[in-house]
Write an enzyme that holds these catalytic residues in place. Structure first.
Site, PDB file in Angstrom:
ATOM      1  N   CYS A  27      -1.424  19.623  -4.373  1.00  0.00           N
ATOM      2  CA  CYS A  27      -0.591  19.344  -3.123  1.00  0.00           C
ATOM      3  C   CYS A  27       0.847  18.723  -3.734  1.00  0.00           C
ATOM      4  CB  CYS A  27      -1.270  18.319  -2.302  1.00  0.00           C
ATOM      5  SG  CYS A  27      -1.776  16.934  -3.014  1.00  0.00           S
TER       6      CYS A  27
ATOM      7  N   ASP B 164       7.722  11.970   1.684  1.00  0.00           N
ATOM      8  CA  ASP B 164       6.458  11.282   1.522  1.00  0.00           C
ATOM      9  C   ASP B 164       5.279  12.482   1.846  1.00  0.00           C
ATOM     10  OD1 ASP B 164       4.026   9.843   1.952  1.00  0.00           O
ATOM     11  OD2 ASP B 164       4.992   8.101   2.328  1.00  0.00           O
TER      12      ASP B 164
ATOM     13  N   VAL C 213       8.913  11.674  -2.983  1.00  0.00           N
ATOM     14  CA  VAL C 213      10.314  11.483  -3.847  1.00  0.00           C
ATOM     15  C   VAL C 213      11.352  10.848  -3.123  1.00  0.00           C
ATOM     16  CG1 VAL C 213       9.472  13.520  -5.127  1.00  0.00           C
ATOM     17  CG2 VAL C 213      10.532  13.890  -3.030  1.00  0.00           C
TER      18      VAL C 213
ATOM     19  N   GLU D 112      24.545  -4.977  -1.395  1.00  0.00           N
ATOM     20  CA  GLU D 112      23.182  -5.548  -1.157  1.00  0.00           C
ATOM     21  C   GLU D 112      21.988  -5.182  -1.844  1.00  0.00           C
ATOM     22  OE1 GLU D 112      21.507  -5.382   2.514  1.00  0.00           O
ATOM     23  OE2 GLU D 112      19.868  -6.577   2.081  1.00  0.00           O
TER      24      GLU D 112
ATOM     25  N   ASP E  77      12.126  12.255   6.316  1.00  0.00           N
ATOM     26  CA  ASP E  77      11.845  10.969   7.275  1.00  0.00           C
ATOM     27  C   ASP E  77      13.230  10.609   7.621  1.00  0.00           C
ATOM     28  OD1 ASP E  77      11.818   8.454   8.383  1.00  0.00           O
ATOM     29  OD2 ASP E  77      10.409   7.499   6.893  1.00  0.00           O
TER      30      ASP E  77
ATOM     31  N   CYS F 195      -2.515  15.226  -5.851  1.00  0.00           N
ATOM     32  CA  CYS F 195      -3.173  15.583  -6.927  1.00  0.00           C
ATOM     33  C   CYS F 195      -2.311  16.955  -7.135  1.00  0.00           C
ATOM     34  CB  CYS F 195      -4.670  16.321  -6.734  1.00  0.00           C
ATOM     35  SG  CYS F 195      -4.574  17.577  -5.473  1.00  0.00           S
TER      36      CYS F 195
ATOM     37  N   ASP G  34      14.110  10.650   1.860  1.00  0.00           N
ATOM     38  CA  ASP G  34      12.790  10.011   1.373  1.00  0.00           C
ATOM     39  C   ASP G  34      11.778  11.054   1.947  1.00  0.00           C
ATOM     40  OD1 ASP G  34      10.885   6.991   2.214  1.00  0.00           O
ATOM     41  OD2 ASP G  34      10.320   8.879   1.177  1.00  0.00           O
TER      42      ASP G  34
END
Lengths: 453, 452
Positions: free
Chosen positions: B160, B140, B194, B70, B342, B157, B138
């Site tokens: 971090c 974030d 990433v 898919e 996540d 930035c 994932d």
């Protein structure tokens, strides 16, 4: 008995090494119609007992003992062979009952797996080894040379779990990590290049995983059979029994609000203060405060409100009024409205989702930025005290509640809170947030003698 | 007018020289995308990847495989179309060029072609179901908002971003050393995080339960603002995975970089957050010391470093020898630096994830691969943007020779080359070997059954 799969002769004719059946296939037995139902009910008592124990946050050892006691009380026959038959028959009947929806399958799978684990544990080691060989597990005993090379890591893992030393005769098995998901998840094994090094006493986990995966597949097959042939064929005989067995034991699901048919959004703040359990109160307050909730919170609160009697249009208005303040009306319509309608069965699969029971709420795991889950489980003591004080619970009772929560009796804690807030006892105990709401409204209305409108 | 003359900056020349003609204003829109998909997006590479060696050349290839994968497209105006599938590279390429999606997501491989799913879905049979899917992660940076002070929300930035770098290091090492995976692709998500794609056959065939188990293996952080301690590391020692992550990556990063970059102990508001995580008695003692000593004379060392040493000393040399105290230091380091995944993304086979080499609508940056062996060097602020690439194309002039080397003339070239050499080619080689060997095994089995 309706036999749906291969007719493997049951092992009850052979020398019985272990009485623990694996339920690989339905036994070719004849069952009286009354027993069909009675056996299932007895087994259901055991499973429900395990389920209650879990949602009350009991320790694993306690639940294991409870399960074995319930088993002895409900499933024993004077003759051993009768035992095995009842065991098998009751299991397969319940498969029919619990194969029919995803949620039922999940529940049945969890309880049967737990039951199997407790029973396996209490078997002798020969019996255990015999059962293991039935599973044809792809494990190899670790050679001495290899053992020496990983020994310090194995010791480290053991110590990380609170065990001081490896037993002198420690045998380890090398298994592909996929076979021992539970152990990997809990970081209870050393894994290297895809292989897990499993201690003998952990092998139970392997066996249980196999059991679970087999049963999971079997339930899907059973569902197919049920929907395609059995339900229709048996509509005058077994089907009514099967369908009744399910609803009589899981309790009302509160998806169709009855007596308090309508709650309008102008009343919501008021009834939130008086009749919402803490979990929903907290979510509600957060929505008002932050004008936003993450997905877990939206589901838990949204379905609860549905059960409380909030109609879909009012629900949309409520969420929109809040969310629009943070993300704007347009984005709300685009990104959130669909899911709310989905919860009411207006979109997609059109499933009408049911509000979460305490068991489900307790088992969820809120993460960063989340506010769902059971506050008695997740709040720090400080926060819990403050929340209870805001609900108007007196300080002596607060201590009682905190004590219950500390000992992981989350639903008892909530029940105590209910009793304190309403000034009357709740003998049934709280096991569903919507039940809390309904009981609360009952009490308030009998006090006021007028409808909550 | 020659290029030289313009570059020498002669003022009396026309202002609209070739450079200005090449300049492409920043932005993200369908026109830019059209050119991007026309000349730069590596359609064929994505197709080859998704085919996993089932290109029809070997008799044992599964010709239906790629058609069961898919894809979903998000078009302009947020129109979202799911269950797209393609049977050839040109079908995929033409569809993308024609529809010009603002975002392309990749889903699982299903049991049947997703375009035909309605024929199977109704009876609750689960015959239309995912059968293969990469193991994905994932990460974030907004999940770290409670421990970074330099930015919040979507901003990132260079102070971090290293949190992402160390997350890559920890997870990548574990995926290879602990789980034995080899074909791993890390991708910049385009703005603030990433993605990780684990593409080994074993990984693609994992069940949802097994994925959840791996996600749980990686999980350390629990709880939210309502509970107090978010990291709890019980036990006398750490599991080898956590211990390795701590000594090889987390401790060094925390002490050498994060402490000072984020000024974790310099002000009362900040150090209170850390003091909350340690037993009251020790916290009180430190609090006392830090409150009175307002920045005394020129400290040679950074105040954060100094206070951290004091904190460690107070906990580890302990007058109170309680077990819990020694873990406190690790717990603090973990709570600030350990990767926060996540969970939901990894647990379900049917989760869709953005395809590499997409362009992020809000930043215009391309989702380029990141080399885990050099992730320290990765700078999210230097990732090529859509407008930058188009500008580079313009500058390149009209070269009609190599048909598909357009990306090579731009900053994207490096990324595509890396994608091919480090990831795609080794992966395809391994897939071919797998197909070959399973075919030979089947042949052998057939021979064995034939011979009595």
């Amino acid at each position: 008995m309706q036999v749906v799969r291969c007719h493997r002769i049951s092992s009850s004719n052979d020398v019985v090494v272990s009485t623990l059946p694996l339920y690989r296939s339905a036994p070719p037995l004849e069952v009286r119609l009354e027993d069909f139902e009675l056996f299932a009910v007895d087994r259901l008592r055991v499973l429900k007992g395990i389920s209650d124990g879990l949602s009350r946050g009991k320790k694993p050892e306690e639940i294991a003992k409870l399960a074995m006691d319930l088993w002895k009380a409900n499933m024993r026959y004077p003759q051993a062979t009768e035992d095995v038959n009842k065991d098998n028959i009751s299991h397969f009947v319940l498969r029919l009952v619990y194969c029919r929806t995803e949620e039922l399958r999940k529940w049945f799978l969890s309880m049967e797996t737990a039951l199997f684990r407790y029973r396996f544990h209490s078997e002798s080691s020969e019996a255990q080894r015999a059962l293991m060989s039935e599973f044809n597990l792809p494990y190899k005993a670790v050679s001495n040379a290899e053992f020496e090379s990983v020994k310090d890591k194995l010791v480290q893992v053991a110590r990380s779990m609170g065990q001081t030393l490896l037993p002198a005769d420690a045998i380890f098995y090398k298994v592909p990590f996929e076979e021992v998901s539970e152990l990997v998840a809990g970081r209870r094994v050393f894994i290297h290049k895809g292989h897990a090094y499993v201690a003998m006493n952990q092998v139970v986990s392997i066996v249980v995983t196999q059991f679970r995966s087999h049963l999971s597949k079997a339930l899907i097959l059973t569902n197919r059979k049920w929907t395609s042939t059995i339900r229709e064929q048996e509509k005058d005989r077994l089907t009514p029994i099967v369908e009744a067995l399910c609803t009589s034991y899981l309790g009302p699901d509160y998806s169709q609000p009855k007596e308090f048919a309508e709650i309008s959004i102008k009343d919501i703040d008021q009834i939130a203060k008086t009749s919402f359990p803490l979990c929903m109160r907290h979510l509600f307050e957060k929505v008002r405060e932050d004008h936003h909730l993450k997905h877990g919170g939206r589901m838990q609160l949204g379905l609860f409100l549905k059960g409380v009697g909030l109609k879909v249009d009012d629900a949309l208005a409520f969420w929109k009024a809040e969310f629009a303040q943070k993300v704007g009306a347009e984005r709300f319509d685009k990104e959130y409205a669909y899911n709310i309608r989905h919860n009411y069965g207006r979109e997609g699969k059109r499933t009408d989702y049911t509000p979460y029971s305490c068991q489900k709420v307790i088992l969820s795991t809120p993460g960063v930025g989340d506010h769902h889950g059971c506050p008695y489980r997740h709040f720090s003591e400080e926060n819990l005290r403050a929340a209870l004080a805001r609900m108007g619970v007196g300080s002596r009772i607060v201590e009682d509640v905190i004590d219950k929560a500390r000992n992981r009796h989350y639903q008892l804690a909530c029940t105590l809170t209910f009793e304190a807030v309403h000034g009357s006892s709740c003998d049934a105990g709280i096991n569903h947030p919507n039940q809390y709401f309904i009981e609360s409204q009952k009490i308030l209305q009998s006090k006021n003698g007028s409808m909550a409108q | 007018m020659t290029k030289d003359e313009v570059e020498n900056g002669r003022d009396d020349m026309l202002i609209d020289g070739p450079e200005q003609a090449n300049a492409v204003p920043d932005g993200f829109n369908a026109n830019y995308l059209r050119i991007y998909y026309g000349k730069l997006f590596p359609h064929a590479d994505i197709f080859k990847w998704m085919s996993y060696g089932n290109d029809g050349k070997h008799p044992a290839c599964d010709k239906s495989y790629i058609g069961r994968r898919e894809f979903s497209f998000t078009l302009e105006n947020d129109i979202y179309i799911r269950f797209q599938s393609f049977n050839s590279a040109s079908e995929l390429e033409n569809s993308i060029k024609e529809k010009c999606p603002f975002k392309i997501d990749i889903g699982p491989v299903y049991s049947v072609d997703p375009a035909k799913r309605h024929a199977y879905a109704q009876s609750g049979d689960n015959v239309f179901t995912p059968v293969e899917r990469e193991l994905i992660f994932d990460i974030d940076i907004t999940d770290y908002d409670d421990v970074r002070y330099c930015c919040t929300g979507a901003d990132v930035c260079l102070e971090c971003w290293p949190l992402m770098t160390i997350a890559i290091k920890v997870i990548d090492t574990a995926l290879r050393d602990d789980f034995g995976f080899n074909h791993i692709l890390w991708v910049y998500s385009g703005r603030r995080g990433v993605h990780c794609w684990v593409c080994d056959g074993k990984a693609r065939r994992l069940t949802n339960e097994q994925r959840a188990a791996i996600a749980d293996y990686f999980r350390v952080y629990q709880g939210n603002e309502n509970s107090n301690k978010k990291i709890s590391l019980p036990g006398h020692v750490l599991h080898p995975f956590l211990a390795r992550s701590y000594t090889e990556v987390l401790k060094g990063f925390f002490e050498a970089k994060l402490l000072s970059n984020q000024n974790l102990l310099s002000s009362e508001e900040r150090y209170e957050k850390i003091l909350e995580m340690i037993p009251d008695a020790v916290a009180a003692e430190l609090r006392g010391r830090w409150q009175e000593k307002k920045r005394s004379s020129m400290l040679k060392n950074d105040i954060n470093v100094v206070r951290w040493e004091q904190l460690k000393h107070a906990l580890q040399s302990g007058k109170q020898k309680a077990q819990g105290l020694r873990r406190c230091v690790e717990e603090i380091v973990f709570s600030f630096t350990y990767p926060r995944l996540d969970m939901e993304v990894s647990k379900h086979m049917n989760h869709l994830l953005k395809a590499p080499f997409c362009v992020h609508p809000k930043t215009g940056r391309v989702c380029v691969p990141i080399d885990p062996n050099n992730c320290d060097e990765f700078d999210p602020t230097k990732v090529p943007t859509l407008s930058q690439l188009l500008e580079e194309l313009n500058r390149g002039g009209l070269r009609q020779d190599a048909e598909d080397a357009e990306w090579d003339r731009t900053s994207l070239g490096e990324s595509v080359t890396f994608f091919r050499s480090s990831f795609l080619h080794p992966l395809l080689k391994s897939c071919k070997e797998e197909i070959e060997s399973s075919y030979n095994t089947k042949l052998q089995q057939a021979k064995n059954t034939l011979s009595w």
